[in-house]
Write a protein that holds these residues in place. Structure first.
Motif, PDB file in Angstrom:
ATOM      1  N   THR A 222       0.809  -1.226   0.000  1.00 47.21           N
ATOM      2  CA  THR A 222       0.000   0.000   0.000  1.00 47.21           C
ATOM      3  C   THR A 222       0.839   1.272   0.000  1.00 47.21           C
ATOM      4  OG1 THR A 222      -0.154  -0.107   2.417  1.00 47.21           O
ATOM      5  CG2 THR A 222      -1.956  -1.100   1.156  1.00 47.21           C
ATOM      6  N   GLU A 223       2.142   1.126   0.027  1.00 49.34           N
ATOM      7  CA  GLU A 223       3.003   2.312   0.101  1.00 49.34           C
ATOM      8  C   GLU A 223       4.274   2.058  -0.696  1.00 49.34           C
ATOM      9  OE1 GLU A 223       5.552   4.672   3.563  1.00 49.34           O
ATOM     10  OE2 GLU A 223       3.779   3.507   4.137  1.00 49.34           O
ATOM     11  N   ILE A 224       4.687   3.073  -1.445  1.00 52.17           N
ATOM     12  CA  ILE A 224       5.956   3.019  -2.167  1.00 52.17           C
ATOM     13  C   ILE A 224       7.034   3.588  -1.256  1.00 52.17           C
ATOM     14  CG2 ILE A 224       7.227   3.831  -4.194  1.00 52.17           C
ATOM     15  CD1 ILE A 224       4.346   4.201  -5.479  1.00 52.17           C
ATOM     16  N   VAL A 225       8.109   2.853  -1.074  1.00 51.76           N
ATOM     17  CA  VAL A 225       9.213   3.294  -0.226  1.00 51.76           C
ATOM     18  C   VAL A 225      10.321   3.834  -1.126  1.00 51.76           C
ATOM     19  CG1 VAL A 225      10.904   2.620   1.511  1.00 51.76           C
ATOM     20  CG2 VAL A 225       8.621   1.586   1.524  1.00 51.76           C
ATOM     21  N   CYS A 226      10.744   5.058  -0.855  1.00 57.10           N
ATOM     22  CA  CYS A 226      11.802   5.685  -1.663  1.00 57.10           C
ATOM     23  C   CYS A 226      12.992   6.037  -0.781  1.00 57.10           C
ATOM     24  CB  CYS A 226      11.274   6.955  -2.339  1.00 57.10           C
ATOM     25  SG  CYS A 226       9.985   6.640  -3.570  1.00 57.10           S
ATOM     26  N   ASP A 227      14.158   6.168  -1.412  1.00 58.02           N
ATOM     27  CA  ASP A 227      15.337   6.591  -0.678  1.00 58.02           C
ATOM     28  C   ASP A 227      15.410   8.111  -0.654  1.00 58.02           C
ATOM     29  OD1 ASP A 227      16.296   7.394  -3.159  1.00 58.02           O
ATOM     30  OD2 ASP A 227      17.678   5.707  -3.374  1.00 58.02           O
ATOM     31  N   GLU A 228      16.507   8.619  -0.109  1.00 56.68           N
ATOM     32  CA  GLU A 228      16.631  10.071   0.053  1.00 56.68           C
ATOM     33  C   GLU A 228      16.710  10.814  -1.276  1.00 56.68           C
ATOM     34  OE1 GLU A 228      20.582   8.089  -0.041  1.00 56.68           O
ATOM     35  OE2 GLU A 228      18.712   7.805   1.102  1.00 56.68           O
ATOM     36  N   LYS A 229      17.020  10.083  -2.362  1.00 55.35           N
ATOM     37  CA  LYS A 229      17.086  10.710  -3.683  1.00 55.35           C
ATOM     38  C   LYS A 229      15.771  10.598  -4.460  1.00 55.35           C
ATOM     39  CE  LYS A 229      22.060   9.951  -4.248  1.00 55.35           C
ATOM     40  NZ  LYS A 229      23.122   9.314  -5.081  1.00 55.35           N
ATOM     41  N   GLY A 230      14.794   9.970  -3.845  1.00 58.25           N
ATOM     42  CA  GLY A 230      13.513   9.815  -4.512  1.00 58.25           C
ATOM     43  C   GLY A 230      13.405   8.576  -5.365  1.00 58.25           C
ATOM     44  N   GLN A 231      14.435   7.715  -5.343  1.00 60.25           N
ATOM     45  CA  GLN A 231      14.378   6.463  -6.095  1.00 60.25           C
ATOM     46  C   GLN A 231      13.561   5.433  -5.334  1.00 60.25           C
ATOM     47  OE1 GLN A 231      18.499   6.218  -8.596  1.00 60.25           O
ATOM     48  NE2 GLN A 231      18.593   5.519  -6.503  1.00 60.25           N
ATOM     49  N   VAL A 232      12.795   4.644  -6.058  1.00 58.48           N
ATOM     50  CA  VAL A 232      12.022   3.586  -5.424  1.00 58.48           C
ATOM     51  C   VAL A 232      12.982   2.522  -4.886  1.00 58.48           C
ATOM     52  CG1 VAL A 232      10.354   1.738  -5.809  1.00 58.48           C
ATOM     53  CG2 VAL A 232       9.985   3.991  -6.853  1.00 58.48           C
ATOM     54  N   LYS A 233      12.818   2.184  -3.613  1.00 60.56           N
ATOM     55  CA  LYS A 233      13.662   1.131  -3.048  1.00 60.56           C
ATOM     56  C   LYS A 233      12.830  -0.013  -2.464  1.00 60.56           C
ATOM     57  CE  LYS A 233      14.426   2.756   1.723  1.00 60.56           C
ATOM     58  NZ  LYS A 233      15.483   3.029   2.739  1.00 60.56           N
ATOM     59  N   GLY A 234      11.533  -0.007  -2.778  1.00 58.08           N
ATOM     60  CA  GLY A 234      10.694  -1.099  -2.326  1.00 58.08           C
ATOM     61  C   GLY A 234       9.283  -0.643  -2.033  1.00 58.08           C
ATOM     62  N   VAL A 235       8.590  -1.449  -1.240  1.00 54.00           N
ATOM     63  CA  VAL A 235       7.203  -1.167  -0.872  1.00 54.00           C
ATOM     64  C   VAL A 235       6.993  -1.506   0.593  1.00 54.00           C
ATOM     65  CG1 VAL A 235       6.268  -1.579  -3.191  1.00 54.00           C
ATOM     66  CG2 VAL A 235       6.449  -3.496  -1.573  1.00 54.00           C
ATOM     67  N   ALA A 236       5.878  -1.028   1.115  1.00 51.99           N
ATOM     68  CA  ALA A 236       5.472  -1.399   2.468  1.00 51.99           C
ATOM     69  C   ALA A 236       4.066  -1.964   2.413  1.00 51.99           C
ATOM     70  CB  ALA A 236       5.513  -0.196   3.399  1.00 51.99           C
ATOM     71  N   THR A 237       3.807  -2.967   3.230  1.00 48.23           N
ATOM     72  CA  THR A 237       2.462  -3.534   3.340  1.00 48.23           C
ATOM     73  C   THR A 237       1.680  -2.742   4.378  1.00 48.23           C
ATOM     74  OG1 THR A 237       3.072  -5.141   5.041  1.00 48.23           O
ATOM     75  CG2 THR A 237       3.369  -5.795   2.739  1.00 48.23           C
ATOM     76  N   ASN A 238       0.343  -2.836   4.291  1.00 49.98           N
ATOM     77  CA  ASN A 238      -0.464  -2.065   5.235  1.00 49.98           C
ATOM     78  C   ASN A 238      -0.539  -2.746   6.596  1.00 49.98           C
ATOM     79  OD1 ASN A 238      -2.164  -4.150   4.469  1.00 49.98           O
ATOM     80  ND2 ASN A 238      -3.814  -2.836   3.765  1.00 49.98           N
ATOM     81  N   ALA A 239      -0.847  -1.934   7.594  1.00 45.18           N
ATOM     82  CA  ALA A 239      -0.983  -2.445   8.954  1.00 45.18           C
ATOM     83  C   ALA A 239      -2.257  -3.279   9.067  1.00 45.18           C
ATOM     84  CB  ALA A 239      -1.015  -1.293   9.938  1.00 45.18           C
ATOM     85  N   GLN A 240      -2.247  -4.222   9.952  1.00 44.84           N
ATOM     86  CA  GLN A 240      -3.410  -5.051  10.260  1.00 44.84           C
ATOM     87  C   GLN A 240      -3.970  -4.630  11.618  1.00 44.84           C
ATOM     88  OE1 GLN A 240      -4.214  -7.956   8.120  1.00 44.84           O
ATOM     89  NE2 GLN A 240      -2.734  -7.023   6.746  1.00 44.84           N
ATOM     90  N   GLY A 241      -5.295  -4.744  11.762  1.00 42.99           N
ATOM     91  CA  GLY A 241      -5.888  -4.517  13.076  1.00 42.99           C
ATOM     92  C   GLY A 241      -6.204  -3.075  13.399  1.00 42.99           C
ATOM     93  N   MET A 242      -6.376  -2.223  12.366  1.00 44.89           N
ATOM     94  CA  MET A 242      -6.880  -0.872  12.592  1.00 44.89           C
ATOM     95  C   MET A 242      -8.406  -0.899  12.486  1.00 44.89           C
ATOM     96  SD  MET A 242      -4.078   1.056  12.837  1.00 44.89           S
ATOM     97  CE  MET A 242      -4.458   2.732  12.334  1.00 44.89           C
ATOM     98  N   ASN A 243      -9.087  -0.111  13.321  1.00 48.70           N
ATOM     99  CA  ASN A 243     -10.537  -0.079  13.209  1.00 48.70           C
ATOM    100  C   ASN A 243     -10.980   1.012  12.236  1.00 48.70           C
ATOM    101  OD1 ASN A 243     -10.476   2.385  14.599  1.00 48.70           O
ATOM    102  ND2 ASN A 243     -11.059   1.466  16.565  1.00 48.70           N
ATOM    103  N   LYS A 244     -12.281   1.153  12.045  1.00 46.90           N
ATOM    104  CA  LYS A 244     -12.797   2.101  11.059  1.00 46.90           C
ATOM    105  C   LYS A 244     -12.436   3.543  11.385  1.00 46.90           C
ATOM    106  CE  LYS A 244     -16.692  -0.535   9.214  1.00 46.90           C
ATOM    107  NZ  LYS A 244     -18.160  -0.596   9.010  1.00 46.90           N
TER     108      LYS A 244
END
Length: 544
Positions: free
Chosen positions: A138-160
């Motif tokens: 759900t999230e694009i992870v970038c380095d300090e130069k703005g290059q894509v360095k991966g992704v992050a998954t969303n958190a589990q167990g948040m309510n509405k």
């Protein structure tokens, strides 16, 4: 709790045909030279193939290249297409038309794409690829130069309300020099990438159709194994693009569906209801009588073709498959092109790794190889066929014949594509459509259908359909367009209700969502954003 991070040599987001083909090809190349590579595929569905809505006809060209001995290995690709039929429907009659060359299926196979993806996943794992279903990026992870360095998954167990519950678990960051996005049509992260890196600056907007599909078990005496049927015409009017498909699969099953181009104009049109009344046509109804419906699903598909392919690369990664828009709409096929794009991206990554680059380069080899491949050749030849239908069905069919048989796809012009949400007219300019009542045997209401999608969403999670400005749901969508989201959604997610003061408001039944992405595409003000719910949520098309 801080997010944990894991490192890999390559990350692939999405375990569909493109993502799995990329993983397999990259691992094949690495294993051939004894180069250890750590490759991971993450998939938002609870199981591989769970979000794959198919029944489809597969052109095996890319599979032949990827795994030449797939037959010996037992791939679930067995029902050869034996007969094609293409018809034009009026309200009570049908006219058989010559089957266009692009829709001739000699050498192709009727398959369950979900089963094929599960088989491809096993092939990938046997080579050493790690596959994590139930993880939604759900999230694009970038380095300090703005290059894509991966992704992050969303958190589990948040309510509405966005608060942590006792079941809260933070997401995980996945890091790699290269990330391939294989999210399918209108991928949520692919959409962000296109905006952030301006990947669409030199291409037309992507256009889409909504495909709605059911699986039926029918009378064996009516079943013709390997037969492929397509139709155009009724129940759609002359200026609404779309048509049907019927594939006679194994076990006396029919994969039957209907596609409506999302550039339709009338806000009262309901693609789901068009499909339901289509099934009552005299050409179709006899096939389904005495049969049993066993599954239902819906998904947006790319229709833009060659001129809507964006720039494919950005620092640290690339778009592959339907995330980039490689579907051949004239063939109504995109799995072979999606698989090939994943293979080409894998080869580009492997060559970059062998060169010993210290920083993630642009994968220029991938973009160049796509442009030189049979993907581009195939899509360029049919680039004008879909846009020509904006002149109407009859004119579109005539132009398609001229382009195919006389010009052979070499016209010196290219028709332009326009964003689907711009085509919707105001309700005051259109007439409501009276749809027939469902009979519960051939046609069904939306909630009955949604129940066959095996949907699971935790009820108290964050709503994954986000309104940028909630007030527009009333001041624009309701007041000007009579809330078209109530109709273009094939799962009854959106409802206009009255509050205690008698004022209308939009209720979002997010638990019904089949992840088709139509709302993200068709909303007239682009006010609805679809984001993935918790990993493992959504439909489970285990038998599609």
């Amino acid at each position: 709790m801080e997010r944990e991070s894991l490192s890999f040599d390559a990350i692939i987001v999405g375990a569909g045909p493109a993502g799995l083909s990329a993983a397999i090809r990259l691992k094949q190349l690495a294993n051939e030279v004894g180069h250890p590579l750590k490759i991971v595929v993450i998939e938002k569905s609870a199981e591989i193939g769970g979000h794959i809505i198919s029944g489809t006809v597969l052109e095996p060209r890319a599979l032949d290249e990827l795994i030449p001995n797939w037959k010996e290995k037992g791939a679930p690709v067995q029902v050869a297409a034996t007969q094609d039929e293409f018809v034009y429907l009026t309200q009570n009659h049908f006219i058989k038309l010559p089957t266009p060359p692009q829709m001739r299926n000699h050498g192709n196979y009727i398959i369950s794409l979900g089963l094929l993806c599960r088989w491809l996943a096993k092939e990938a794992e046997s080579l050493g690829v790690e596959i994590f279903p139930g993880f939604a990026a759900t999230e694009i992870v970038c380095d300090e130069k703005g290059q894509v360095k991966g992704v992050a998954t969303n958190a589990q167990g948040m309510n509405k309300q966005g608060h942590k519950t006792e079941y809260y678990q933070p997401g995980i960051e996945l890091h790699a020099p290269y990330t391939l996005f294989a999210e399918g049509a209108r991928g949520s992260l692919s959409k962000i990438l296109c905006e952030r890196f301006q990947l669409r600056n030199h291409s037309d907007p992507q256009t889409f159709g909504l495909g709605i599909k059911e699986i039926w078990e029918i009378d064996p005496n009516k079943h013709q194994l390997g037969k492929v049927q397509h139709s155009v015409g009724w129940p759609l009017d002359n200026h609404t693009y779309g048509g049907s498909f019927i594939y006679h699969a194994e076990n006396n099953q029919l994969f039957i569906g209907f596609v409506v181009g999302l550039d339709y104009e009338n806000p009262y049109l309901d693609p789901y209801e068009e499909f339901q009344r289509f099934k009552h046509h005299p050409y179709i109804k006899p096939l389904l009588q005495e049969g049993r419906r066993i599954s239902y699903g819906a998904r947006a598909i790319n229709e833009g073709g060659f001129q809507s392919i964006p720039k494919l690369i950005f620092p640290g990664g690339a778009l592959i498959g339907c995330a980039a828009g490689f579907l051949n709409v004239a063939k109504i096929k995109g799995n072979h092109t999606a698989m090939k794009s994943g293979m080409l991206a894998a080869e580009s990554i492997f060559h970059a790794i062998l060169q010993g680059e210290n920083k993630p380069p642009l994968l220029t080899e991938y973009e160049d190889s796509v442009r030189k491949s049979w993907i581009a050749q195939e899509l360029k030849q049919v680039r004008n066929i879909r846009p020509a239908f904006r002149w109407g069905l009859q004119a579109g069919l005539i132009y398609a014949g001229i382009d195919t048989y006389l010009l052979r796809g070499r016209a010196p012009w290219t028709f332009r594509n326009f964003a689907d949400h711009l085509s919707l007219k105001k309700a005051s300019q259109c007439s409501p459509i009276a749809y027939p009542k469902h009979d519960g045997k051939i046609s069904f209401d939306k909630l009955d259908s949604v129940a066959l999608s095996n949907i699971h969403h935790r009820e108290d999670q964050l709503v994954h359909l986000v309104l940028k400005d909630p007030s527009l749901a009333i001041s624009v969508n309701l007041d000007l367009y009579d809330s078209p989201e109530q109709r273009y959604c094939p799962a009854k997610v959106y409802e206009i209700l009255d509050n205690e003061q008698g004022k209308p408001y939009l209720q979002i039944n997010a638990a019904n969502c089949v992840h088709c992405k139509t709302c993200d595409i068709k909303d007239p003000k682009q006010n609805i954003t679809w984001v993935p719910p918790e990993g493992g949520s959504g439909p489970n098309y285990s038998n599609m």
